[in-house]
Design an enzyme around this catalytic site. Structure first.
Site, mmCIF file in Angstrom:
data_model
loop_
_atom_site.group_PDB
_atom_site.id
_atom_site.type_symbol
_atom_site.label_atom_id
_atom_site.label_comp_id
_atom_site.label_asym_id
_atom_site.label_seq_id
_atom_site.Cartn_x
_atom_site.Cartn_y
_atom_site.Cartn_z
ATOM 1 N N LYS A 49 0.833 -1.213 0.000
ATOM 2 C CA LYS A 49 0.000 0.000 0.000
ATOM 3 C C LYS A 49 0.867 1.263 0.000
ATOM 4 C CE LYS A 49 -3.911 -2.248 2.243
ATOM 5 N NZ LYS A 49 -4.771 -2.412 3.438
ATOM 6 N N GLN A 93 -4.755 -1.699 9.730
ATOM 7 C CA GLN A 93 -4.536 -2.959 9.023
ATOM 8 C C GLN A 93 -4.934 -4.125 9.917
ATOM 9 O OE1 GLN A 93 -3.586 -3.176 5.888
ATOM 10 N NE2 GLN A 93 -3.418 -5.407 5.774
ATOM 11 N N ASP A 116 -11.089 2.989 4.776
ATOM 12 C CA ASP A 116 -11.317 1.562 4.556
ATOM 13 C C ASP A 116 -12.790 1.207 4.724
ATOM 14 O OD1 ASP A 116 -8.933 -1.018 5.644
ATOM 15 O OD2 ASP A 116 -9.644 -0.400 3.690
HETATM 16 N N1 LIG Z 1 -7.711 -2.775 7.098
HETATM 17 C C1 LIG Z 1 -7.603 -3.769 6.190
HETATM 18 N N2 LIG Z 1 -6.984 -4.905 6.503
HETATM 19 C C2 LIG Z 1 -6.914 -5.908 5.575
HETATM 20 C C3 LIG Z 1 -7.436 -5.743 4.299
HETATM 21 C C4 LIG Z 1 -8.106 -4.517 3.993
HETATM 22 O O1 LIG Z 1 -8.626 -4.313 2.874
HETATM 23 N N3 LIG Z 1 -8.150 -3.573 4.965
HETATM 24 N N4 LIG Z 1 -7.324 -6.731 3.325
HETATM 25 C C5 LIG Z 1 -6.468 -7.900 3.519
HETATM 26 C C6 LIG Z 1 -5.089 -7.803 2.914
HETATM 27 N N5 LIG Z 1 -4.886 -6.881 1.830
HETATM 28 C C7 LIG Z 1 -4.907 -5.558 2.133
HETATM 29 O O2 LIG Z 1 -4.674 -5.131 3.239
HETATM 30 C C8 LIG Z 1 -4.398 -7.281 0.574
HETATM 31 C C9 LIG Z 1 -4.167 -8.613 0.288
HETATM 32 C C10 LIG Z 1 -3.603 -8.991 -0.964
HETATM 33 C C11 LIG Z 1 -3.296 -8.027 -1.903
HETATM 34 C C12 LIG Z 1 -2.697 -8.383 -3.221
HETATM 35 O O3 LIG Z 1 -2.566 -7.552 -4.099
HETATM 36 N N6 LIG Z 1 -2.284 -9.642 -3.369
HETATM 37 C C13 LIG Z 1 -1.602 -10.051 -4.596
HETATM 38 C C14 LIG Z 1 -0.744 -11.272 -4.331
HETATM 39 C C15 LIG Z 1 0.347 -10.930 -3.297
HETATM 40 C C16 LIG Z 1 1.095 -12.224 -2.919
HETATM 41 O O4 LIG Z 1 1.722 -12.788 -3.820
HETATM 42 O O5 LIG Z 1 0.969 -12.650 -1.762
HETATM 43 C C17 LIG Z 1 -2.640 -10.397 -5.673
HETATM 44 O O6 LIG Z 1 -3.744 -10.852 -5.290
HETATM 45 O O7 LIG Z 1 -2.301 -10.230 -6.859
HETATM 46 C C18 LIG Z 1 -3.546 -6.702 -1.628
HETATM 47 C C19 LIG Z 1 -4.068 -6.324 -0.395
HETATM 48 C C20 LIG Z 1 -6.310 -8.208 5.005
HETATM 49 N N7 LIG Z 1 -6.287 -7.061 5.882
#
Ligand SMILES: Nc1nc2c(c(=O)[nH]1)N[C@@H](CN(C=O)c1ccc(C(=O)N[C@@H](CCC(=O)O)C(=O)O)cc1)CN2
Length: 283
Positions: A49, A93, A116
């Site tokens: 992020k 987060q 969020d």
């Molecule tokens: N306050 C928050 N906490 C969490 C959120 C949220 O939206 N708000 N979401 C999830 C985790 N998350 C963002 O925080 C998130 C997870 C995955 C990805 C992402 O782009 N993943 C990639 C792959 C990355 C890898 O290889 O591991 C993809 O899908 O292409 C972005 C954001 C939990 N907590």
């Protein structure tokens, strides 16, 4: 053969457009991120992020909490950020350390800074389908942006959401309901037979349960739209909650993991952060 819902490509275009809007606005949005540095996933995602924010011209400030932090201590951090005029967006987060009441913290964020959309006020606006500007949780809102981009009609369709987390399932069901789909929200206490029964006729299935390959192609109907919110690591590989190989043979549209919902989550968070800065500028 399903059409891929390419969240990676779409999120890139959204971030290019957002960078231009931030630059033209002359504003200095700043996102404060409160997180648990001991959580590997949180460190990874907060880093993603922060890098993405920098590329579109949004400043970030990260606040790492100790693993023995109390709810009261985090509430004080949030109160200070609420009062800081240089901070235009606040993100807590998930997950925070075990002892902390996440929802109480989410709801302590000033609604206008709750980028969020996880606080009670903004969630209430969503669930009541209220008019006006308010942030919606990044993952489900990113899913809706992707469905709209691919002209997927939701009106009158049968939608099944699997998983009812605060971050994803509950707001996802509300968004689909607000879009006039008929929504079933399944969860861990939904009997297996009942889940299979609703899946077999579903036009749209959105899954976020954190179980690799939880949904397989034989469970869904030909032509279904499949959205995978899952983020599992199997043998070192990021894998979704939908078994892609079997499902993409039957689906009309499907998101890949990685490269689908995840990148849209980040792009949407950044859009929410800029929208909050714009709104604060006007008021
Ligand atoms: N306050 C928050 N906490 C969490 C959120 C949220 O939206 N708000 N979401 C999830 C985790 N998350 C963002 O925080 C998130 C997870 C995955 C990805 C992402 O782009 N993943 C990639 C792959 C990355 C890898 O290889 O591991 C993809 O899908 O292409 C972005 C954001 C939990 N907590």
């Amino acid at each position: 053969m399903a059409t891929i819902l390419d969240g990676k490509a779409l999120s890139k275009d959204l971030k290019i457009a957002l960078a231009d809007k931030v630059k033209e606005s002359g504003l200095s949005p700043k996102l404060a991120v409160v997180f648990d540095p001991k959580n590997d996933g949180s460190r990874l995602y907060v880093g993603m992020k922060q890098r993405a924010a920098a590329k579109v011209g949004i400043a970030t400030e990260d606040i790492a909490v100790a693993d023995d932090v109390t709810t009261e201590a985090v509430l004080k951090i949030v109160a200070d950020l609420n009062a800081d005029p240089s901070v235009t967006g606040i993100l807590v987060q998930a997950p925070l350390p075990e002892a902390v009441n996440d929802q109480q913290v989410f709801s302590a964020i000033a609604p206008e800074k709750d980028v969020d959309g996880l606080g009670a006020f903004n969630q209430g606006m969503l669930f009541g389908d209220q008019p006006g500007e308010y942030a919606v949780a990044a993952t489900p809102q990113g899913v809706m942006t992707m469905l709209k981009h691919y002209d997927i009609d939701l009106h009158g369709k049968k939608a099944v959401v699997v998983g009812r987390s605060q971050l994803f399932g509950r707001p996802m069901a509300a968004l689909l309901n607000n879009a006039n789909a008929t929504v079933t929200l399944a969860h861990r206490y939904t009997p297996r037979e009942m889940l299979l029964d609703v899946l077999k006729d579903a036009d749209i299935v959105v899954v976020g349960v954190g179980i690799a390959n939880f949904i397989t192609g034989d469970q869904i109907k030909d032509g279904a739209v499949l959205v995978d919110v899952g983020m599992n690591v199997v043998d070192g590989k990021t894998t979704g909650d939908i078994e892609f190989a079997s499902a993409e043979k039957k689906a009309s549209f499907i998101t890949p993991v990685p490269g689908g919902v995840g990148p849209m989550t980040i792009a949407t968070l950044l859009e929410n952060t800029f929208a909050a800065a714009l709104s604060q500028e006007k008021n």
